[in-house]
Every structure is written in C-alpha cells, then in structure tokens.
Design a protein around this motif. Sequence first.
Motif, PDB file in Angstrom:
ATOM      1  N   SER A 151      -5.144  10.909  10.558  1.00 34.48           N
ATOM      2  CA  SER A 151      -4.897   9.868   9.555  1.00 34.48           C
ATOM      3  C   SER A 151      -3.477   9.959   9.009  1.00 34.48           C
ATOM      4  CB  SER A 151      -5.908   9.984   8.409  1.00 34.48           C
ATOM      5  OG  SER A 151      -5.756  11.226   7.737  1.00 34.48           O
ATOM      6  N   TRP A 152      -3.040   8.879   8.361  1.00 31.79           N
ATOM      7  CA  TRP A 152      -1.699   8.789   7.795  1.00 31.79           C
ATOM      8  C   TRP A 152      -1.753   8.725   6.280  1.00 31.79           C
ATOM      9  CZ3 TRP A 152       1.569   4.708  10.964  1.00 31.79           C
ATOM     10  CH2 TRP A 152       1.933   5.269  12.199  1.00 31.79           C
ATOM     11  N   GLN A 153      -0.701   9.270   5.660  1.00 31.58           N
ATOM     12  CA  GLN A 153      -0.429   9.124   4.246  1.00 31.58           C
ATOM     13  C   GLN A 153       1.012   8.623   4.104  1.00 31.58           C
ATOM     14  OE1 GLN A 153      -0.711  12.965   2.389  1.00 31.58           O
ATOM     15  NE2 GLN A 153       0.807  13.890   3.723  1.00 31.58           N
ATOM     16  N   PRO A 154       1.492   8.271   2.904  1.00 38.57           N
ATOM     17  CA  PRO A 154       2.870   7.800   2.775  1.00 38.57           C
ATOM     18  C   PRO A 154       3.891   8.846   3.217  1.00 38.57           C
ATOM     19  CG  PRO A 154       1.601   7.210   0.830  1.00 38.57           C
ATOM     20  CD  PRO A 154       0.735   8.131   1.645  1.00 38.57           C
ATOM     21  N   ASP A 155       4.986   8.382   3.807  1.00 34.67           N
ATOM     22  CA  ASP A 155       6.058   9.282   4.219  1.00 34.67           C
ATOM     23  C   ASP A 155       6.659  10.026   3.031  1.00 34.67           C
ATOM     24  OD1 ASP A 155       6.879   8.422   7.257  1.00 34.67           O
ATOM     25  OD2 ASP A 155       6.173   6.708   6.100  1.00 34.67           O
ATOM     26  N   ALA A 156       6.589   9.432   1.837  1.00 37.73           N
ATOM     27  CA  ALA A 156       7.156  10.039   0.639  1.00 37.73           C
ATOM     28  C   ALA A 156       6.273  11.115   0.027  1.00 37.73           C
ATOM     29  CB  ALA A 156       7.437   8.962  -0.407  1.00 37.73           C
ATOM     30  N   SER A 157       5.131  11.408   0.642  1.00 37.53           N
ATOM     31  CA  SER A 157       4.240  12.444   0.109  1.00 37.53           C
ATOM     32  C   SER A 157       4.893  13.815   0.213  1.00 37.53           C
ATOM     33  CB  SER A 157       2.919  12.466   0.895  1.00 37.53           C
ATOM     34  OG  SER A 157       2.264  11.226   0.830  1.00 37.53           O
ATOM     35  N   PRO A 158       4.710  14.647  -0.823  1.00 42.06           N
ATOM     36  CA  PRO A 158       5.229  16.018  -0.722  1.00 42.06           C
ATOM     37  C   PRO A 158       4.452  16.803   0.320  1.00 42.06           C
ATOM     38  CG  PRO A 158       3.926  15.756  -2.703  1.00 42.06           C
ATOM     39  CD  PRO A 158       4.065  14.397  -2.109  1.00 42.06           C
ATOM     40  N   MET A 159       5.026  17.900   0.782  1.00 44.37           N
ATOM     41  CA  MET A 159       4.414  18.699   1.841  1.00 44.37           C
ATOM     42  C   MET A 159       4.214  20.122   1.362  1.00 44.37           C
ATOM     43  SD  MET A 159       5.888  19.427   5.655  1.00 44.37           S
ATOM     44  CE  MET A 159       7.239  20.400   4.994  1.00 44.37           C
ATOM     45  N   HIS A 182       9.038  16.986  12.625  1.00 42.44           N
ATOM     46  CA  HIS A 182       8.435  15.780  13.140  1.00 42.44           C
ATOM     47  C   HIS A 182       6.974  16.043  13.507  1.00 42.44           C
ATOM     48  CE1 HIS A 182      12.313  13.767  13.288  1.00 42.44           C
ATOM     49  NE2 HIS A 182      12.790  14.927  13.696  1.00 42.44           N
ATOM     50  N   SER A 183       6.182  14.991  13.430  1.00 41.72           N
ATOM     51  CA  SER A 183       4.763  15.073  13.734  1.00 41.72           C
ATOM     52  C   SER A 183       4.533  15.476  15.179  1.00 41.72           C
ATOM     53  CB  SER A 183       4.110  13.727  13.456  1.00 41.72           C
ATOM     54  OG  SER A 183       2.814  13.672  14.015  1.00 41.72           O
ATOM     55  N   PRO A 184       3.456  16.198  15.459  1.00 36.89           N
ATOM     56  CA  PRO A 184       3.101  16.467  16.855  1.00 36.89           C
ATOM     57  C   PRO A 184       2.412  15.289  17.515  1.00 36.89           C
ATOM     58  CG  PRO A 184       1.439  17.401  15.443  1.00 36.89           C
ATOM     59  CD  PRO A 184       2.502  16.836  14.531  1.00 36.89           C
ATOM     60  N   LEU A 185       2.126  14.218  16.744  1.00 40.13           N
ATOM     61  CA  LEU A 185       1.369  13.083  17.258  1.00 40.13           C
ATOM     62  C   LEU A 185       2.223  11.856  17.510  1.00 40.13           C
ATOM     63  CD1 LEU A 185      -1.782  13.430  14.970  1.00 40.13           C
ATOM     64  CD2 LEU A 185      -1.561  14.105  17.371  1.00 40.13           C
ATOM     65  N   GLY A 186       3.541  11.951  17.311  1.00 42.93           N
ATOM     66  CA  GLY A 186       4.398  10.800  17.561  1.00 42.93           C
ATOM     67  C   GLY A 186       5.791  11.013  17.008  1.00 42.93           C
ATOM     68  N   GLY A 187       6.665  10.008  17.196  1.00 44.78           N
ATOM     69  CA  GLY A 187       8.052  10.129  16.793  1.00 44.78           C
ATOM     70  C   GLY A 187       8.300   9.720  15.365  1.00 44.78           C
ATOM     71  N   TYR A 188       7.627  10.370  14.421  1.00 42.07           N
ATOM     72  CA  TYR A 188       7.798  10.090  13.000  1.00 42.07           C
ATOM     73  C   TYR A 188       7.723  11.398  12.228  1.00 42.07           C
ATOM     74  CZ  TYR A 188       2.726  10.019  13.731  1.00 42.07           C
ATOM     75  OH  TYR A 188       1.445  10.319  14.136  1.00 42.07           O
ATOM     76  N   GLY A 189       8.118  11.367  10.961  1.00 43.26           N
ATOM     77  CA  GLY A 189       8.144  12.573  10.153  1.00 43.26           C
ATOM     78  C   GLY A 189       6.761  13.138   9.886  1.00 43.26           C
ATOM     79  N   MET A 190       6.670  14.469   9.833  1.00 44.69           N
ATOM     80  CA  MET A 190       5.371  15.115   9.681  1.00 44.69           C
ATOM     81  C   MET A 190       4.753  14.880   8.313  1.00 44.69           C
ATOM     82  SD  MET A 190       6.288  19.139   9.172  1.00 44.69           S
ATOM     83  CE  MET A 190       4.570  19.512   8.910  1.00 44.69           C
ATOM     84  N   ASN A 191       5.546  14.489   7.308  1.00 44.33           N
ATOM     85  CA  ASN A 191       4.968  14.194   6.003  1.00 44.33           C
ATOM     86  C   ASN A 191       3.958  13.059   6.070  1.00 44.33           C
ATOM     87  OD1 ASN A 191       7.039  15.964   5.191  1.00 44.33           O
ATOM     88  ND2 ASN A 191       7.125  14.981   3.183  1.00 44.33           N
ATOM     89  N   ARG A 192       4.036  12.235   7.103  1.00 47.56           N
ATOM     90  CA  ARG A 192       3.110  11.111   7.249  1.00 47.56           C
ATOM     91  C   ARG A 192       1.717  11.561   7.668  1.00 47.56           C
ATOM     92  NH1 ARG A 192       4.919   6.168  11.047  1.00 47.56           N
ATOM     93  NH2 ARG A 192       6.681   6.248   9.577  1.00 47.56           N
ATOM     94  N   ALA A 233     -11.247   8.726  13.985  1.00 48.31           N
ATOM     95  CA  ALA A 233     -10.325   7.735  13.420  1.00 48.31           C
ATOM     96  C   ALA A 233     -11.080   6.761  12.532  1.00 48.31           C
ATOM     97  CB  ALA A 233      -9.600   7.004  14.552  1.00 48.31           C
ATOM     98  N   PHE A 234     -11.501   7.248  11.371  1.00 47.21           N
ATOM     99  CA  PHE A 234     -12.167   6.382  10.406  1.00 47.21           C
ATOM    100  C   PHE A 234     -11.755   6.767   8.992  1.00 47.21           C
ATOM    101  CE2 PHE A 234     -15.534   5.438   7.361  1.00 47.21           C
ATOM    102  CZ  PHE A 234     -15.590   4.057   7.510  1.00 47.21           C
ATOM    103  N   GLY A 235     -11.432   5.757   8.197  1.00 42.09           N
ATOM    104  CA  GLY A 235     -11.188   5.935   6.776  1.00 42.09           C
ATOM    105  C   GLY A 235      -9.813   6.469   6.443  1.00 42.09           C
ATOM    106  N   PRO A 236      -9.563   6.618   5.132  1.00 43.40           N
ATOM    107  CA  PRO A 236      -8.338   7.269   4.685  1.00 43.40           C
ATOM    108  C   PRO A 236      -8.416   8.768   4.937  1.00 43.40           C
ATOM    109  CG  PRO A 236      -9.768   6.852   2.811  1.00 43.40           C
ATOM    110  CD  PRO A 236     -10.443   6.244   4.010  1.00 43.40           C
ATOM    111  N   PRO A 237      -7.375   9.535   4.644  1.00 44.22           N
ATOM    112  CA  PRO A 237      -7.479  10.987   4.757  1.00 44.22           C
ATOM    113  C   PRO A 237      -8.650  11.529   3.941  1.00 44.22           C
ATOM    114  CG  PRO A 237      -5.203  10.339   4.394  1.00 44.22           C
ATOM    115  CD  PRO A 237      -6.023   9.104   4.223  1.00 44.22           C
ATOM    116  N   ALA A 238      -9.246  12.614   4.400  1.00 45.74           N
ATOM    117  CA  ALA A 238     -10.343  13.244   3.664  1.00 45.74           C
ATOM    118  C   ALA A 238      -9.886  13.619   2.258  1.00 45.74           C
ATOM    119  CB  ALA A 238     -10.831  14.478   4.411  1.00 45.74           C
ATOM    120  N   PHE A 239     -10.811  13.641   1.294  1.00 47.45           N
ATOM    121  CA  PHE A 239     -10.438  13.724  -0.114  1.00 47.45           C
ATOM    122  C   PHE A 239      -9.613  14.960  -0.451  1.00 47.45           C
ATOM    123  CE2 PHE A 239     -14.606  15.824   0.032  1.00 47.45           C
ATOM    124  CZ  PHE A 239     -14.426  16.933  -0.786  1.00 47.45           C
ATOM    125  N   MET A 240      -9.869  16.105   0.191  1.00 42.71           N
ATOM    126  CA  MET A 240      -9.107  17.303  -0.145  1.00 42.71           C
ATOM    127  C   MET A 240      -7.685  17.276   0.411  1.00 42.71           C
ATOM    128  SD  MET A 240     -11.216  17.707   2.587  1.00 42.71           S
ATOM    129  CE  MET A 240     -12.676  18.473   1.908  1.00 42.71           C
TER     130      MET A 240
END
Length: 444
Positions: free
Chosen positions: A82-90, A66-76, A214-221
């Motif tokens: 920033s957030w990405q889809p929960d279905a993203s590989p890790m 689980h994420s250290p920033l809230g009660g959701y899966g760390m894949n997010r 807290a600006f924009g989507p995740p950084a490109f890398m």
Amino acid sequence: MTTKITRACLLAGAAVAASLHLAAPARAQDHAGHDMGRTSGTPMTDAEMATMAVDAETMGPSTPMHSPLGGYGMNRDASGTSWQPDASPMDGVMVHEGGWMLMGHALFNGVHDSQGGPRGDDKTFLAGMVMGMAQRPLGEGTLGFKAMLSPDPFMGKSGYPLLLATGETADGVNPLVDRQHPHDLFMELAASYSRPLGGGFDGSLYAGLPGEPAFGPPAFMHRQAAMDSPEAPITHHWFDSTHITFGVVTAGVSRQTWKVEASAFRGREPDQNRYDIETGRLDSVATRVSWNPTPNWALQASWTRINSPEALEPGDDEARTSLSALYARPFGNGGSLSATLAWARKDRIPGDALQAWLFEGAVKPDPHWTVFTRAEQVEQDELAGHHGGAATVRKLSVGAIYDVPLSDTVKLGFGGLASAFDAPAALGYDDPTGGMAFVRLKIG
C-alpha cells in the motif's frame, strides 16, 4: 556499545527478512556512489529528494532511498504494497552491509485498558511489533525481504477489552465481541522483486506467508495518523483485517504517481492458534488503484471478494469495497500533521451490506508531543449475538503521548486516551466511557 548492539539487531532482522515500520525497504547508493536498484535512469523528483536520510557510520550524508517496488521514494511505501503520502516521515535505523540495505524498527506498548459499563472490562497487556528488512540489486531490478513479528499472542487468546469491536475467535467456537483479538506472532514474512519495464513503468511482484493483499489503505498500525494510539479501530474488519493473510501473491504496475495491482490470497482469517503459520488455497482476489497526486496526498480505491473468511461460518463469503484519502505535511522543528478519511462497505454473501466510516488525525507540534484522535461509525451485526441484526454505532477517541529521547534512535513515551461511545440502548452499553494509559518504547 549502543551502535554495535543496533547493528547486530539489524543484521539479525535481515536474516529473517525483516520489514520497516511505515516504509517498505529502501534503495540507496553504495559507497562508490552507485544507486542500489534505481535502474530506470530517470531523474529524481522533488518528492524523492524529500526522502533523503543520513547514516553517518555506514552510508554517508544525503543518501537517496528508493522503494523496492518501483521507481519512487521509499517514504511512499506503507504496509504490504500500500501507499501513503510521500511527505510522511520515516521511522527506522538503516545500515549498509555487503551490498545489502538493512533497516529495522521496534515498538512496544505497555497498556492498562479500562472499558466501562456492563459490557466492559479491564486488562493490562503488552502489544507492539518488531520489523526489519533486507534488499539488494538483482539483475536489472531489486530483491527485497520483509518480516514483522508481534508480542500480541502473549496477552492471551481473548485479546484485550475494546467496546463495539468484533471479529475472529478466541477458542474456535465463540466469536470475540467487545474485544480486540491479538495479532499472530508472525504478522508478515514476505519477499518482493521489481524491475523497470520501459517507458517509465515499473513492474513488481510481492508474495507473503503471511502477507497483505492489495485491499484498503495501509493497516492501522502503519498509518501515520493512527500509529500513536495503542488501540485498534472498531472499523478494523472493514478496512484492513486482511493485513495478516496466510498466503498472498500481488502483481503491480506503477508509473510515477499511480499504481494498479491485483492479488490472489487465502480468504480465511487467522485462527485462534497465534504462534503457527497456516497454509491453504489462494481462493480470494483483490484489486487496488492508488494515486498520489501530490507529495501530501495518497488516494486509493479497492475491491475484494473473500472466500469463507470466518471459521465459524465457512459457507459465507464477503465482498468489500474501500475508498480512502491519507494526508501528511511536515512542518518546522520536527513537527507534522497527518490525517485519514476512509469509507468501506462489507457485503455479506448471503446477508446484509454494512458500511463503515473512519476519520483519524494526529498533530505533532514538536519532537516530544503528539495529540491524536479517531472518530468512527460502523453498521455492526454482531453486537447482539452473531448476525443478530444490524445497528449503527459510533466511537470517538482523543489522546496524547509525550516522548522522551533516550538516544538518537530510542524514545520512551508516556500517553493516555479517553473514548466515548454511542450505541442503541437495546444493546445494553448504558453510555459507557473508556480509556487507556500506556508507556511506549520506540526503537528506530
């Protein structure tokens, strides 16, 4: 022997508060079966169940993370907060040591770059990043540390050739044009704390020197659709140039699929000295709303007011607005599909309003091959001299990489890409093409 070396590297990474590539620190059960940091008592969702992973030596099978920033899966979690889809590989290697969850990842690209035409150049260089994290329960919440380092400074202050790219300076006097600046040695040194607030809400606090506001989507890398390409987007200074900010504090509130957060940060971009840590007043602000309506989608809208971002124009400010949608879907045999669609507007104060569009896509049909593409359109005002008049320019890149597994956690990849450009004739590019050939070492 490989396991011992990997374990030692992870412990060393935790000592400097290292950060996971593509996913921020994870929560997991300890050996007694207690959930590390999941204190809200809510049942796991389907998306959280999708984030299960195994470390046979230290964690046992089917450990929920689980994420250290809230009660959701760390894949997010992606870069910064920033957030990405929960279905993203890790990506990453994980161990559990003395109550700490430790994770690490490294990626290095050896690149030969050839940019054509009268404004182009050639260069061979090394780029990449080393990341790790450490986290553990603290009181009713979770304490986390992250760090990310880059070998980019060793390529030289002027970075590498990249037609249509602008931003920052190599010598403190002249802006870089048709080149991508190197990132600083210290890309992130950050700490976070989160805890349940009741009613299904979680609160979080993140601070970095450097860190990402807290600006924009995740950084490109860190974007799944972009991470296999060794080149930076020419839209970098519209969407995510703030991902290395020397001084940032972000507070956020999340509940299930959405999050609202705000940042105070230092607006000045990193200077030409790439090995130091800079300090200064937190003189800029940003706010972002993120929404993951399904495990396959991550949407965000954000705004920032940046005080004096450019060292060469200390009297000028900027306001930026960003909208983005990220998509991810895994499919059989270790494959995946990912995409990014994003828009941003940069309002110079004083000056023009300049827009940028970005599309990225990557298809992984199996664990070996990845095919990727990026299409961009930018209104640029620095290609004809600093603020020499805005021009609409476009770029299309297509590439592929073939990965050869050397072990369970190490891959060696061989790739290449080709680029085409569209720019007004008055800028003197003469319809060039560009390309890169690269070898990638990926650990974790």
